[in-house]
Write a protein that holds these residues in place. Structure first.
Motif, PDB file in Angstrom:
ATOM      1  N   ASP A 137       0.807  -1.218   0.000  1.00 11.35           N
ATOM      2  CA  ASP A 137       0.000   0.000   0.000  1.00 11.35           C
ATOM      3  C   ASP A 137       0.842   1.272   0.000  1.00 11.35           C
ATOM      4  OD1 ASP A 137      -2.338  -1.501   0.030  1.00 11.35           O
ATOM      5  OD2 ASP A 137      -2.501  -1.460   2.220  1.00 11.35           O
ATOM      6  N   VAL A 138       2.152   1.145   0.142  1.00  9.68           N
ATOM      7  CA  VAL A 138       3.024   2.320   0.159  1.00  9.68           C
ATOM      8  C   VAL A 138       3.223   2.814  -1.274  1.00  9.68           C
ATOM      9  CG1 VAL A 138       5.371   3.146   0.661  1.00  9.68           C
ATOM     10  CG2 VAL A 138       4.229   1.574   2.248  1.00  9.68           C
ATOM     11  N   PRO A 139       2.805   4.069  -1.566  1.00  7.53           N
ATOM     12  CA  PRO A 139       3.052   4.605  -2.910  1.00  7.53           C
ATOM     13  C   PRO A 139       4.561   4.615  -3.189  1.00  7.53           C
ATOM     14  CG  PRO A 139       1.556   6.020  -1.678  1.00  7.53           C
ATOM     15  CD  PRO A 139       2.111   5.016  -0.697  1.00  7.53           C
ATOM     16  N   GLY A 140       4.953   4.046  -4.307  1.00  4.70           N
ATOM     17  CA  GLY A 140       6.374   3.971  -4.640  1.00  4.70           C
ATOM     18  C   GLY A 140       7.023   2.644  -4.298  1.00  4.70           C
ATOM     19  N   TYR A 141       6.274   1.723  -3.692  1.00  2.00           N
ATOM     20  CA  TYR A 141       6.799   0.378  -3.440  1.00  2.00           C
ATOM     21  C   TYR A 141       6.843  -0.359  -4.770  1.00  2.00           C
ATOM     22  CZ  TYR A 141       6.760  -4.552  -2.131  1.00  2.00           C
ATOM     23  OH  TYR A 141       7.037  -5.891  -2.034  1.00  2.00           O
ATOM     24  N   LEU A 142       7.985  -0.970  -5.088  1.00  2.00           N
ATOM     25  CA  LEU A 142       8.168  -1.630  -6.384  1.00  2.00           C
ATOM     26  C   LEU A 142       8.161  -3.150  -6.313  1.00  2.00           C
ATOM     27  CD1 LEU A 142      11.028   0.675  -7.731  1.00  2.00           C
ATOM     28  CD2 LEU A 142       8.575   0.804  -8.258  1.00  2.00           C
ATOM     29  N   ALA A 182       9.146   7.042  -0.311  1.00  2.00           N
ATOM     30  CA  ALA A 182       8.453   5.757  -0.172  1.00  2.00           C
ATOM     31  C   ALA A 182       9.114   4.917   0.917  1.00  2.00           C
ATOM     32  CB  ALA A 182       8.446   5.009  -1.499  1.00  2.00           C
ATOM     33  N   LEU A 183      10.420   4.907   0.923  1.00  2.00           N
ATOM     34  CA  LEU A 183      11.154   4.150   1.934  1.00  2.00           C
ATOM     35  C   LEU A 183      10.909   4.731   3.325  1.00  2.00           C
ATOM     36  CD1 LEU A 183      13.065   1.789   2.310  1.00  2.00           C
ATOM     37  CD2 LEU A 183      14.946   3.314   1.790  1.00  2.00           C
TER      38      LEU A 183
END
Length: 119
Positions: free
Chosen positions: A48-53, A76-77
């Protein structure tokens, strides 16, 4: 993290740099009560974290577990690092599940991949 026996046998895609990786290496304790459930929750939550790849996992026969999390940017991190449930899981991990661990965070400057064509 978990044994990931159902996980696909392919690494996370090579993304266009720059992006960030968090490399978590750990040796777990004998008592793993509650670990699997918490680990599964963390794997769902990080998505759910925006920017998690994505995430890669490996386990050596000697017991060293390696998890690499991929994140588009430092924000994101940071969002993942500061998540309240994640912080609680970290605290429990230090108290119960990990004999020792190391975390390395790096900015990726180059990334490429290879996939063998089907036969």
């Amino acid at each position: 993290m978990s044994d990931h026996s159902e996980a696909p046998v392919a690494p996370v895609a090579a993304y266009e740099p720059p992006y960030y990786v968090a490399v978590f290496t750990a040796v777990r304790t004998a008592d793993q009560s509650g670990y699997s459930e918490t680990n599964a929750r963390m794997e769902d939550l990080v998505k759910d974290v925006p920017g998690y790849l994505g995430m890669d996992h490996a386990q050596t026969p000697g017991g060293l577990g390696i998890t690499v999390g991929y994140f588009r940017d430092a924000d994101a991190l940071t969002e993942w690092r500061s998540n309240a449930e994640h912080r609680a899981a970290q605290k429990r991990g230090r108290a119960e599940w990990y004999q020792n661990y190391k975390l390395h965070v790096a900015k990726v400057e180059r990334s490429h991949g290879f996939t063998r064509a089907g036969r």
